[in-house]
Write a protein that holds these residues in place. Structure first.
Motif, PDB file in Angstrom:
ATOM      1  N   LEU A   9     -26.244  16.294 -87.038  1.00 11.46           N
ATOM      2  CA  LEU A   9     -25.457  17.214 -86.257  1.00 11.46           C
ATOM      3  C   LEU A   9     -26.169  17.542 -84.955  1.00 11.46           C
ATOM      4  N   VAL A  53     -25.020  19.422 -84.837  1.00 13.45           N
ATOM      5  CA  VAL A  53     -24.035  20.239 -85.559  1.00 13.45           C
ATOM      6  C   VAL A  53     -23.820  21.623 -84.975  1.00 13.45           C
ATOM      7  N   CYS A 223     -26.094  21.660-100.117  1.00 17.94           N
ATOM      8  CA  CYS A 223     -24.832  21.553 -99.399  1.00 17.94           C
ATOM      9  C   CYS A 223     -24.064  22.872 -99.483  1.00 17.94           C
ATOM     10  N   CYS A 235     -20.813  22.637 -87.602  1.00 16.62           N
ATOM     11  CA  CYS A 235     -20.020  21.607 -86.942  1.00 16.62           C
ATOM     12  C   CYS A 235     -20.901  20.958 -85.885  1.00 16.62           C
ATOM     13  N   THR A 258     -29.925  23.249 -90.787  1.00 15.42           N
ATOM     14  CA  THR A 258     -28.714  22.459 -90.598  1.00 15.42           C
ATOM     15  C   THR A 258     -29.071  21.016 -90.264  1.00 15.42           C
ATOM     16  N   GLU A 261     -23.335  16.381 -91.168  1.00 17.86           N
ATOM     17  CA  GLU A 261     -21.944  16.608 -91.546  1.00 17.86           C
ATOM     18  C   GLU A 261     -21.313  15.263 -91.883  1.00 17.86           C
ATOM     19  N   CYS A 266     -16.231  18.313 -88.613  1.00 19.51           N
ATOM     20  CA  CYS A 266     -16.216  19.621 -89.269  1.00 19.51           C
ATOM     21  C   CYS A 266     -14.785  20.101 -89.497  1.00 19.51           C
ATOM     22  N   THR A 272     -21.370  20.501 -95.675  1.00 19.56           N
ATOM     23  CA  THR A 272     -22.419  20.164 -94.711  1.00 19.56           C
ATOM     24  C   THR A 272     -23.748  20.130 -95.447  1.00 19.56           C
TER      25      THR A 272
END
Length: 291
Positions: A9, A53, A223, A235, A258, A261, A266, A272
């Motif tokens: 991401l 992300v 996740c 995202c 993070t 994805e 997203c 994620t």
């Protein structure tokens, strides 16, 4: 169920890569004057895919709500991507390995919820990528960034603690958490002008494995999906940002970074992936000297 590939991401598959201007180069050169050469662990491959992300369908953060969050600008050959990161001490930032791998230097800004008005700025002195990280793989996606000068703490700037004790052995399945970033939604793939956060639910590793190809969800991955809405969560645009839980005293603890994805992007109800920090707590303390 169709098995899904995953993408880191970061940033350029959905958005234009920022160009570093001449004025920025001059300003960055001043920041980097006293910097030591970047130190990376030995890695396989060269540059990672430019994929980052961002938080999807997030709520606007309040000032000082997440004072550990930083924006990282990773630069190479006058091109850059943006990532997130977390202040864990006056000298160290924790982020994703793919946000530092292959770059020449990092510029870190922090101290506000406004994307273009972050009042404090520093540069990387060096960074350490976990030696298990490999290009285009999801495992060991963790990096420590040493800043050039110690960060001065205030009401707007504070470190976040990482998981300790028995919590380093859990995957937090079924629990509520918060993900943070300068986010976009699946419909509006642009930067948010303010810091956003989303409430997510951490799902079991077995449930997550049902979505991704075999081997992608390793022991060091947790996740999460949207808690109140399937479209909520990380995202494209803020890799390296924090996945946190609120403790009984209303303080926060950092449990994840993070990372990736699905190939479909997203807001699709697909989990994620986050790097599970508990498995790296000993490594973090060994590399940084943080007690």
């Amino acid at each position: 169920m169709q098995l899904i590939l995953a993408f880191f991401l970061c940033l350029s598959c959905c958005c234009q890569i920022p160009v570093v201007t001449a004025d920025e180069n001059n300003e960055n050169a001043e920041l980097l004057k006293e910097s030591q050469p970047v130190i990376n662990s030995t890695l396989v491959g060269d540059n990672q895919e430019d994929v980052v992300v961002r938080v999807s369908d997030g709520q606007q953060a309040k000032e000082r709500q997440f004072p550990w969050h930083v924006r990282i600008k990773s630069v190479k050959d006058r091109e850059a991507i943006y990532c997130g990161g977390s202040i864990i001490s006056a000298d160290w930032i924790l982020t994703s390995a793919h946000c530092t791998f292959g770059f020449e230097y990092l510029i870190i800004t922090y101290g506000s919820i406004y994307f273009k008005k972050l009042p404090h700025k520093t540069a990387s002195r060096r960074w350490i990528i976990h030696n298990g990280f490999r290009k285009r793989e999801t495992h060991h996606d963790i990096s420590l960034v040493r800043v050039r000068k110690p960060i001065i703490f205030s009401k707007d700037v504070q470190p976040i603690s990482i998981v300790r004790g028995d919590d380093t052995l859990t995957d937090f399945a079924g629990q509520k958490a918060i993900v943070i970033g300068f986010g976009a939604s699946e419909k509006r793939r642009t930067w948010s002008s303010t810091l956003l956060y989303s409430i997510v639910r951490i799902i079991s590793k077995k449930d997550c494995e049902n979505y991704f190809v075999q081997g992608m969800v390793g022991a060091d991955i947790i996740c999460a999906q949207g808690y109140y809405s399937n479209t909520a969560g990380s995202c494209a645009g803020d890799s390296g940002g924090s996945l946190v839980m609120r403790k009984d005293d209303n303080s926060y603890v950092l449990i994840g970074i993070t990372s990736f994805e699905s190939q479909f992007g997203c807001g699709q109800g697909i989990p994620t992936g986050y790097t599970l920090i508990g498995l790296y707590s000993t490594w973090i303390r060994k590399m940084t000297g943080i007690p």
